[in-house]
Design a protein around this motif. Structure first.
Motif, PDB file in Angstrom:
ATOM      1  N   PRO A  22      38.813  45.525  32.692  1.00 34.61           N
ATOM      2  CA  PRO A  22      38.560  45.130  34.082  1.00 34.61           C
ATOM      3  C   PRO A  22      38.749  43.627  34.270  1.00 34.61           C
ATOM      4  CG  PRO A  22      36.506  45.780  32.988  1.00 34.61           C
ATOM      5  CD  PRO A  22      37.630  46.043  32.032  1.00 34.61           C
ATOM      6  N   ALA A  23      39.006  43.213  35.495  1.00 31.20           N
ATOM      7  CA  ALA A  23      39.186  41.798  35.805  1.00 31.20           C
ATOM      8  C   ALA A  23      37.988  41.017  35.288  1.00 31.20           C
ATOM      9  CB  ALA A  23      39.339  41.596  37.308  1.00 31.20           C
ATOM     10  N   GLY A  24      38.272  39.881  34.658  1.00 36.64           N
ATOM     11  CA  GLY A  24      37.200  39.057  34.121  1.00 36.64           C
ATOM     12  C   GLY A  24      36.853  39.406  32.682  1.00 36.64           C
ATOM     13  N   ALA A  25      37.350  40.503  32.192  1.00 33.41           N
ATOM     14  CA  ALA A  25      37.087  40.910  30.809  1.00 33.41           C
ATOM     15  C   ALA A  25      38.375  40.786  30.014  1.00 33.41           C
ATOM     16  CB  ALA A  25      36.568  42.338  30.767  1.00 33.41           C
ATOM     17  N   ASN A  42      39.611  34.402  39.285  1.00 33.30           N
ATOM     18  CA  ASN A  42      40.571  35.026  40.171  1.00 33.30           C
ATOM     19  C   ASN A  42      41.666  34.001  40.446  1.00 33.30           C
ATOM     20  OD1 ASN A  42      42.025  36.240  42.158  1.00 33.30           O
ATOM     21  ND2 ASN A  42      40.291  36.642  43.509  1.00 33.30           N
ATOM     22  N   LEU A  43      42.850  34.248  39.898  1.00 39.50           N
ATOM     23  CA  LEU A  43      43.937  33.295  40.033  1.00 39.50           C
ATOM     24  C   LEU A  43      44.773  33.516  41.268  1.00 39.50           C
ATOM     25  CD1 LEU A  43      45.063  33.158  36.301  1.00 39.50           C
ATOM     26  CD2 LEU A  43      43.492  31.641  37.503  1.00 39.50           C
TER      27      LEU A  43
END
Length: 120
Positions: free
Chosen positions: A104-107, A116-117
């Motif tokens: 997942p995003a951030g992992a 968040n880019l």
């Protein structure tokens, strides 16, 4: 399918497909075996089938689901090393039929700091 290495009904042309399945599933970067598409690779035994393992005249073919982020070369090396002693002299072909879902995003394990880019 519950693999039971050594079962007489699991030996196909000198290859114990249950032992092959167990060896492949023990590889650190294999999520599991998969037959893939309808009619994909499997061995049919009395009352059951072993998905993702097929014994051909000159090869043992294994079809796997890979962990995310692992190169095909690394995965194939693990699987070939595990299966070669069980392949009755045949070559070992490895098919990467599926990939594990990405984290997942951030992992992302530090590849981008979990920020968040895209967007503010």
């Amino acid at each position: 399918m519950t693999a039971t290495p050594g079962r007489r009904d699991a030996v196909v042309d000198g290859v114990d497909v249950d032992a092959v399945a167990a060896a492949v599933c023990a590889c650190p970067d294999v999520v599991g075996l998969t037959a893939g598409w309808v009619g994909g690779r499997a061995t049919y035994l009395p009352g059951r089938r072993v998905e993702g393992v097929a014994v051909d005249a000159d090869a043992v073919v294994v079809q796997v689901r890979s962990r995310w982020g692992v190169t095909a070369g690394t995965l194939a090396g693990q699987v070939r090393s595990a299966v070669a002693p069980l392949a009755a002299g045949r070559r070992v072909d490895v098919v990467v039929a599926d990939l594990e879902d990405p984290p997942p995003a951030g992992a992302d394990g530090g590849r981008g700091g979990g920020k968040n880019l895209v967007g503010p």
